[in-house]
Design a protein around this motif. Structure first.
Motif, PDB file in Angstrom:
ATOM      1  N   ALA A  89       0.686  -1.200   0.072  1.00 11.61           N
ATOM      2  CA  ALA A  89       0.114   0.048  -0.074  1.00 11.61           C
ATOM      3  C   ALA A  89       0.772   1.206   0.191  1.00 11.61           C
ATOM      4  N   GLY A  90       2.283   1.404   0.353  1.00  7.72           N
ATOM      5  CA  GLY A  90       2.981   2.431   0.580  1.00  7.72           C
ATOM      6  C   GLY A  90       4.009   2.571  -0.463  1.00  7.72           C
ATOM      7  N   GLY A 141      -0.150  -0.291  -6.128  1.00  6.27           N
ATOM      8  CA  GLY A 141       0.554  -0.919  -5.367  1.00  6.27           C
ATOM      9  C   GLY A 141       1.520  -2.172  -5.924  1.00  6.27           C
ATOM     10  N   THR A 142       2.421  -2.610  -5.220  1.00  9.10           N
ATOM     11  CA  THR A 142       3.065  -3.733  -5.774  1.00  9.10           C
ATOM     12  C   THR A 142       2.210  -5.018  -5.857  1.00  9.10           C
ATOM     13  N   ASP A 143       1.064  -4.911  -5.359  1.00 15.27           N
ATOM     14  CA  ASP A 143       0.330  -6.353  -5.399  1.00 15.27           C
ATOM     15  C   ASP A 143      -0.858  -6.018  -6.524  1.00 15.27           C
ATOM     16  N   HIS A 144      -0.811  -5.081  -7.674  1.00 11.71           N
ATOM     17  CA  HIS A 144      -1.500  -5.124  -8.594  1.00 11.71           C
ATOM     18  C   HIS A 144      -3.037  -4.266  -8.079  1.00 11.71           C
ATOM     19  N   GLN A 145      -2.888  -3.899  -6.942  1.00  8.65           N
ATOM     20  CA  GLN A 145      -4.281  -3.052  -6.573  1.00  8.65           C
ATOM     21  C   GLN A 145      -4.058  -1.521  -6.811  1.00  8.65           C
ATOM     22  N   VAL A 146      -5.200  -0.662  -6.701  1.00 13.63           N
ATOM     23  CA  VAL A 146      -5.052   0.718  -6.673  1.00 13.63           C
ATOM     24  C   VAL A 146      -5.401   1.011  -5.516  1.00 13.63           C
ATOM     25  N   TYR A 147      -4.747   2.125  -4.794  1.00 14.48           N
ATOM     26  CA  TYR A 147      -5.036   2.372  -3.443  1.00 14.48           C
ATOM     27  C   TYR A 147      -5.218   3.850  -3.572  1.00 14.48           C
ATOM     28  N   ARG A 160      -6.060   3.391   1.401  1.00 10.09           N
ATOM     29  CA  ARG A 160      -6.916   2.224   1.350  1.00 10.09           C
ATOM     30  C   ARG A 160      -7.326   1.682   0.032  1.00 10.09           C
ATOM     31  N   SER A 161      -7.378   0.215  -0.222  1.00  6.12           N
ATOM     32  CA  SER A 161      -7.529  -0.073  -1.705  1.00  6.12           C
ATOM     33  C   SER A 161      -8.943   0.041  -2.178  1.00  6.12           C
ATOM     34  N   ILE A 162      -8.992   0.078  -3.297  1.00  6.92           N
ATOM     35  CA  ILE A 162     -10.247   0.563  -3.999  1.00  6.92           C
ATOM     36  C   ILE A 162     -10.888  -1.194  -4.038  1.00  6.92           C
ATOM     37  N   PHE A 168     -10.572  -6.128  -7.571  1.00  4.37           N
ATOM     38  CA  PHE A 168      -9.036  -6.304  -7.848  1.00  4.37           C
ATOM     39  C   PHE A 168      -9.003  -5.596  -8.928  1.00  4.37           C
ATOM     40  N   ALA A 169      -8.086  -4.496  -9.059  1.00  2.00           N
ATOM     41  CA  ALA A 169      -7.779  -3.805 -10.401  1.00  2.00           C
ATOM     42  C   ALA A 169      -7.149  -4.432 -11.093  1.00  2.00           C
ATOM     43  N   ASP A 170      -6.119  -5.473 -10.630  1.00  2.00           N
ATOM     44  CA  ASP A 170      -5.289  -6.291 -11.688  1.00  2.00           C
ATOM     45  C   ASP A 170      -4.232  -5.240 -12.533  1.00  2.00           C
ATOM     46  N   THR A 171      -3.713  -4.534 -12.164  1.00  2.00           N
ATOM     47  CA  THR A 171      -2.826  -3.581 -13.298  1.00  2.00           C
ATOM     48  C   THR A 171      -1.554  -3.415 -12.469  1.00  2.00           C
TER      49      THR A 171
END
Length: 372
Positions: free
Chosen positions: A87-88, A109-115, A132-134, A137-140
């Protein structure tokens, strides 16, 4: 365009356009500036993001530490210490927008999520909520793009290019800024892209609706629009937001169209923005704000050629005659990342992170801008 549009590397091309609708002030004139280091000692490996409420400008960058750094009016940057781990941390450019009296920052983020994170006290950039994650799963792995999708700025559209190359978007409702609501991610399967979709919006007095315009690098080494209400256009197609519903807008989109003119990319993605302010869209066609917001520009980066060109479209990108493309002075602009275009009142500026290995005019990863 059947699910494939191939991708680009190289020059900075910028498209500036004026849309005269109703009875706004006289058309803007070219006012090209010089390349300048607007970030001082700040360094970023990714393109900086900008936002403005028409008076104040904020800049958000990915630092060389892969954290997020914020500054006001080109002032000293401070680190957003609001999270660690996925997240950071980000490896791509962030996004920022002012809306409903707050700043909203976004990053992948590094996990393919958008925060996302928002300022706690109005637009004071010194205090932020946690990341906070949207939902969904953004998958990007690419940077997100954000724009207002209604005239009062109470709803945002957030867009990404997923790992399968399709654009997806979600709606963010800001009527309760502390507790924003979200729609689910809606995927557009019309095209396949190799860059993020950069998206902006404007009010169209002809139909009384907000329109969204998006551009991305396709699989054929050219720039493409992402959204289109009509099947054919020689300008920049747009899609009216469907009754304030972004998901319906994406589902009813007629698909991408290739940008006319000098739009070959061979690598990086294009950027699109309008002048004026980011937090709302003026519906008064006689106001200065409306006139400023109709100034829409597109930048395209091709570092190997390094020529910055500008083109003009009649009727604000609607069906009409395409103007001539021309090279600008001081056009060489080496960078490792896509350029960004952003507005500040009546002006449009191109910005990027400088690559000193190709030109020693500025330090490596300096934040460089040019008025178009």
């Amino acid at each position: 365009m059947a699910g494939s549009i191939r991708a680009g590397v190289a020059v900075l091309a910028a498209l500036l356009l004026t849309w005269v609708a109703g009875a706004p002030p006289a058309a803007a004139t070219w006012s090209e500036g010089h390349w300048m280091n607007s970030g001082g000692s700040a360094r970023t490996p990714s393109t900086p993001a900008f936002t403005t409420d028409g008076t104040t400008q904020w800049r958000l960058i990915r630092g060389e530490d892969n954290g997020l750094w914020i500054s006001r009016n080109n002032g000293q940057a401070s680190r957003m210490n609001v999270g660690r781990g996925p997240a950071g941390t980000t490896y791509v450019a962030p996004e920022i927008i002012v809306a409903r009296g707050h700043l909203y920052a976004f990053h992948t983020g590094t996990d393919h999520q958008v925060y996302y994170s928002s300022t706690v006290q109005g637009t004071y950039e010194g205090r932020w909520t946690e990341w906070r994650s949207i939902p969904g799963f953004a998958d990007t792995t690419m940077a997100p793009s954000v724009t207002v999708i209604d005239t009062d700025g109470s709803n945002l559209g957030i867009f990404v290019t997923r790992t399968n190359g399709h654009v997806a978007g979600t709606q963010m409702d800001l009527h309760l800024p502390e507790y924003p609501g979200f729609g689910g991610w809606t995927e557009d399967t019309h095209g396949v892209y190799r860059s993020r979709p950069d998206v902006t919006s404007r009010y169209n007095p002809l139909n009384g609706r907000t329109e969204i315009m998006g551009v991305a690098t396709g699989m054929d080494d050219h720039g493409w629009t992402v959204f289109s209400e009509h099947l054919l256009s020689v300008g920049i197609p747009a899609a009216p937001v469907f009754s304030g519903n972004l998901a319906a807008t994406i589902r009813n989109n007629n698909g991408p169209q290739r940008l006319a003119g000098a739009s070959s990319l061979v690598g990086h993605g294009p950027s699109i923005a309008h002048g004026g302010r980011d937090d709302r869209l003026s519906t008064d066609t006689s106001s200065e704000e409306f006139f400023q917001e109709q100034q829409v520009g597109i930048t395209i980066l091709v570092p190997t050629a390094g020529i910055l060109t500008v083109g003009h479209y009649n009727n604000g990108g609607r069906p009409g005659n395409a103007g001539n493309w021309r090279a600008l002075r001081e056009s060489f602009a080496p960078s490792e990342d896509s350029p960004q275009i952003h507005g500040m009142r009546e002006a449009l500026n191109a910005s990027l992170t400088w690559l000193s290995a190709q030109n020693y005019l500025f330090p490596n990863h300096a934040i460089v801008e040019k008025r178009l």
